[in-house]
Design a protein around this motif. Sequence first.
Motif, PDB file in Angstrom:
ATOM      1  N   ALA A  62       0.840  -1.213   0.000  1.00  0.00           N
ATOM      2  CA  ALA A  62       0.000   0.000   0.000  1.00  0.00           C
ATOM      3  C   ALA A  62       0.866   1.251   0.000  1.00  0.00           C
ATOM      4  CB  ALA A  62      -0.929  -0.010   1.218  1.00  0.00           C
ATOM      5  N   ALA A  63       1.971   1.223   0.765  1.00  0.00           N
ATOM      6  CA  ALA A  63       2.837   2.403   0.855  1.00  0.00           C
ATOM      7  C   ALA A  63       3.449   2.731  -0.504  1.00  0.00           C
ATOM      8  CB  ALA A  63       3.934   2.160   1.892  1.00  0.00           C
ATOM      9  N   HIS A  64       3.912   1.699  -1.243  1.00  0.00           N
ATOM     10  CA  HIS A  64       4.520   1.972  -2.551  1.00  0.00           C
ATOM     11  C   HIS A  64       3.475   2.456  -3.556  1.00  0.00           C
ATOM     12  CE1 HIS A  64       8.482   0.703  -1.462  1.00  0.00           C
ATOM     13  NE2 HIS A  64       8.066  -0.497  -1.070  1.00  0.00           N
ATOM     14  N   LEU A  65       2.275   1.930  -3.457  1.00  0.00           N
ATOM     15  CA  LEU A  65       1.222   2.389  -4.380  1.00  0.00           C
ATOM     16  C   LEU A  65       0.746   3.790  -4.008  1.00  0.00           C
ATOM     17  CD1 LEU A  65      -0.645  -1.004  -4.763  1.00  0.00           C
ATOM     18  CD2 LEU A  65       0.724   0.157  -6.505  1.00  0.00           C
ATOM     19  N   ASP A  66       0.640   4.057  -2.704  1.00  0.00           N
ATOM     20  CA  ASP A  66       0.285   5.418  -2.272  1.00  0.00           C
ATOM     21  C   ASP A  66       1.338   6.422  -2.721  1.00  0.00           C
ATOM     22  OD1 ASP A  66      -2.064   4.678  -1.066  1.00  0.00           O
ATOM     23  OD2 ASP A  66      -1.299   4.742   0.989  1.00  0.00           O
ATOM     24  N   ASN A  67       2.595   5.956  -2.805  1.00  0.00           N
ATOM     25  CA  ASN A  67       3.684   6.856  -3.177  1.00  0.00           C
ATOM     26  C   ASN A  67       3.687   7.200  -4.666  1.00  0.00           C
ATOM     27  OD1 ASN A  67       5.938   8.374  -2.329  1.00  0.00           O
ATOM     28  ND2 ASN A  67       7.352   6.817  -3.100  1.00  0.00           N
ATOM     29  N   CYS A  68       2.865   6.499  -5.439  1.00  0.00           N
ATOM     30  CA  CYS A  68       2.730   6.820  -6.873  1.00  0.00           C
ATOM     31  C   CYS A  68       1.929   8.111  -7.013  1.00  0.00           C
ATOM     32  CB  CYS A  68       2.016   5.680  -7.593  1.00  0.00           C
ATOM     33  SG  CYS A  68       1.535   6.086  -9.278  1.00  0.00           S
ATOM     34  N   LEU A  69       2.460   9.031  -7.800  1.00  0.00           N
ATOM     35  CA  LEU A  69       1.796  10.327  -7.979  1.00  0.00           C
ATOM     36  C   LEU A  69       0.562  10.244  -8.873  1.00  0.00           C
ATOM     37  CD1 LEU A  69       5.234  11.749  -8.641  1.00  0.00           C
ATOM     38  CD2 LEU A  69       3.766  13.028  -7.085  1.00  0.00           C
ATOM     39  N   GLY A  70       0.487   9.181  -9.656  1.00  0.00           N
ATOM     40  CA  GLY A  70      -0.588   9.141 -10.658  1.00  0.00           C
ATOM     41  C   GLY A  70      -0.345  10.153 -11.765  1.00  0.00           C
ATOM     42  N   CYS A  71       0.927  10.521 -11.953  1.00  0.00           N
ATOM     43  CA  CYS A  71       1.254  11.567 -12.941  1.00  0.00           C
ATOM     44  C   CYS A  71       1.219  11.043 -14.371  1.00  0.00           C
ATOM     45  CB  CYS A  71       2.627  12.153 -12.634  1.00  0.00           C
ATOM     46  SG  CYS A  71       3.977  10.969 -12.896  1.00  0.00           S
TER      47      CYS A  71
END
Length: 436
Positions: A62-71
């Motif tokens: 979850a932490a690595h996916l949350d860290n994705c900006l979605g940019c």
Amino acid sequence: MTDRPDPGDDLRGLLADCVHCGFCLSACPTYLLDAAEPDSPRGRIQLIGQIADAGTVTPVQAAHLDNCLGCLACMPACPSGVRYDRLIEHAREQVEEGHSRSRRERILRGFVFALFPHPARLRLIRPALWVYQRFLARLVSRLLPGVLRDMAALAPEVRNLRSGSLPALTPPTGPRRAVVGLVTGCVQRVFFPEVNRATAQVLAAEGCEVRVPRAQGCCGALSAHAGRTEEARRFARGLIEAFEDSGADIVVVNAAGCGATVKDYGHLLADDPEWADRATRFAAKVRDATEWLAELGPGAAKRPVELNVAYQDACHLRNGQGIVGQPRTLLNAVPGLELREVAEPGVCCGSAGIYNLLQPDTAARLGDRKAEQVRATGADVLATANPGCAMQIRQALRRSGSDIPVMHVMEVLALGLADQPDAEGPFSAGRRSSSR
Ligand code: SF4
Ligand code: SF4
């Protein structure tokens, strides 16, 4: 990406498109910072596959996916056409449903989603924010709890107590060339009303009758980007309904994050038999303001704007909508204006919707990097096309000791209109500021 076929929702098929070549790594801002594989597009795609296999989400995943900006900077970099946008959308939903967040995160997210998509509530806090910024910030900011202090630091500057609102109809200043509806946004309409006024002013000068449906609410972008898909669908239905009877040929959006979501309504509501066709029809009318002006072609008389302007792409314009040349063409067409490029134009500034609130450390590192690159241009003003980017870069510039003003592209274009009252903002028309 609007120019790629929609692959549907087959997660296994989407995952299989990735051949693990790694071409996307150097485009990814979080990988650029720490060179950690789980914080790269390829690494996250593997995590998404692992989550699909296990049917559970671990805190580390979850932490690595949350860290994705979605940019979405990884998408144009990928030679295999991997639909990372659809993959991260799946992943966000799974994290939202299957991961138990800390108390601090729950409070922060609850607060953000109870406030940001609701312009009426934002309007209520606007005077308090004005008083805080004018008189209290220096004295009491240290006393605020961490979450509130972070939010206050990133809040937009409230320039005056009046937020104002656009008239329901702004007539064209010359012969009518089109009837457009304007999406006014949530944060944009309350905290950046001057951007919406400038947008209406430029559209009217270019021959557009501008209609602003009163009933419009949030477009659902924040919810969609956070995996709150049902909430996003509710907002989408409301926005479609608000515009359907407006008589607009085209629906103009001047916030990149909102525009990317609204153009994707056909996908968002694809499984809703009552709304799927309405959503597709509506989305087909949607244009970013710069995209529409470029499509329409120039008509308005211009006056000189003697400014050096650096332009920073908003990720959801560049990567999410494929709009790169149009804002530059429009700015270049303003007489006297010198356009300057910011280094690494495809690298996110760290705003990414509410990312800078939820992931403040990574966001600050990206913001500082961007501020340095903006300063290196020597420009008088930075132009961008998204309120979140404007807030994030303004804050980072201030941290770096720079007072370079940040404006929306439409505000800069409004400065260049002949026979118009001056747009609000840090510059009056035709004046180049002292060299920075
Ligand atoms: S997402 Fe695309 S560029 Fe990145 S590793 Fe997979 S196939 Fe290669
Ligand atoms: S969306 Fe942005 S931060 Fe997320 S993996 Fe792609 S390039 Fe990296």
